[in-house]
Design a protein around this motif. Structure first.
Motif, PDB file in Angstrom:
ATOM      1  N   TYR A 271       0.847  -1.186   0.000  1.00 33.00           N
ATOM      2  CA  TYR A 271       0.000   0.000   0.000  1.00 33.00           C
ATOM      3  C   TYR A 271       0.887   1.242   0.000  1.00 33.00           C
ATOM      4  O   TYR A 271       2.110   1.153   0.172  1.00 33.00           O
ATOM      5  N   GLU A 272       0.266   2.377  -0.214  1.00 35.13           N
ATOM      6  CA  GLU A 272       0.988   3.643  -0.252  1.00 35.13           C
ATOM      7  C   GLU A 272       0.538   4.525   0.897  1.00 35.13           C
ATOM      8  O   GLU A 272      -0.652   4.662   1.157  1.00 35.13           O
ATOM      9  N   GLU A 273       1.498   5.121   1.588  1.00 35.79           N
ATOM     10  CA  GLU A 273       1.189   5.995   2.720  1.00 35.79           C
ATOM     11  C   GLU A 273       2.148   7.176   2.697  1.00 35.79           C
ATOM     12  O   GLU A 273       3.368   7.001   2.733  1.00 35.79           O
ATOM     13  N   ASN A 274       1.582   8.386   2.615  1.00 38.41           N
ATOM     14  CA  ASN A 274       2.386   9.609   2.561  1.00 38.41           C
ATOM     15  C   ASN A 274       3.417   9.560   1.429  1.00 38.41           C
ATOM     16  O   ASN A 274       4.576   9.965   1.585  1.00 38.41           O
TER      17      ASN A 274
END
Length: 258
Positions: A37-40
């Protein structure tokens, strides 16, 4: 052809294959927390970080794209991507993809229901007259896909599926246990939606690549390095961080496949 000649030929093909891609392997996947997943602006996740470490050790640069799963599959079919992260094995894909012998992780698919509208579930016979939320681009078994007992309704994202469940637009939804828990936490719906304990299916996830010249050697090298990494403390730390369990090989017998 002597063995050493065959070996040198294989390495040359692998080099040419990688050089044709500007020395970067194009890997696509769908956000599938906690696996990827992608975060910030940063890509994270158990399987992503494991794969990134293995490729780094192999000296292979990777170009990553996080896209809807249906688009990921289309890019593979069109030759616009070299491989996919966290894809399940299926006989239908063997003609296009090569799979390492070592899986990245295992998933458990379960049903989720709204507390205000609970629906007991043990077998497909318990779904009579209900609507089950599914994901676009996922391959379901013939029994699940063609059953006349219930309806199947897709949503563009996991979040959209859980939103529909909360609002009563679907009766149940099926997804991986850890993915569902992550989405519920992010959407703060843990007190409104419950996970059914019955495991509908268990399946292994892989890093698979398209069948191209030299890619068979890449798959073998990836599998060998992945096995080595799994025996190291660094992998145990990733497992603990993402609350997962070590992968174990399971025979594909799933009513749902990514």
């Amino acid at each position: 052809m002597p063995f050493i000649t065959r070996l040198l030929t294989t390495f040359v093909l692998l080099y040419l294959s990688m050089d044709a891609r500007a020395e970067k392997l194009r890997i696509v996947t769908e956000p599938w927390a906690p696996y990827v997943y992608e975060e910030n602006g940063q890509v994270l996740g158990l399987d992503y970080e494991t794969t990134a470490i293995v490729f780094k050790r192999l000296g292979i640069d990777v170009q990553w794209q996080l896209l809807p799963w249906k688009r990921c599959l289309a890019m593979l079919e069109q030759g616009l991507a070299d491989g996919a992260l966290d894809i399940f094995h299926s006989n239908e894909r063997d003609a296009m993809l090569l799979y390492p012998s070592e899986p990245l992780s295992d998933v458990e698919f379960v049903m989720f229901y709204a507390n205000a509208r609970p629906h007991p579930f043990r077998t497909l016979d318990d779904l009579v007259g209900l609507t089950v939320g599914t994901s676009p681009g996922y391959l379901y078994s013939q029994a699940f896909r063609e059953s006349p007992l219930f309806k199947r309704e897709t949503a563009p994202t996991h979040e959209a599926n859980f939103g529909k469940l909360q609002l009563g637009r679907i009766d149940l939804l099926i997804t991986d246990r850890r993915v569902g828990r992550h989405v519920l936490k992010q959407m703060q719906l843990g007190d409104q939606i419950t996970e059914n304990p019955v495991v509908v299916s268990r399946q292994s996830q892989y890093l698979a690549v398209r069948r191209n010249a030299g890619m068979d050697l890449l798959v073998q090298r990836f599998s060998a390095e992945l096995k080595r990494f799994k025996r190291e403390p660094a992998y145990a730390e990733l497992i603990a961080r993402y609350g997962a369990v070590p992968s174990a090989r399971t025979k594909p017998s799933s009513p749902v496949q990514r």
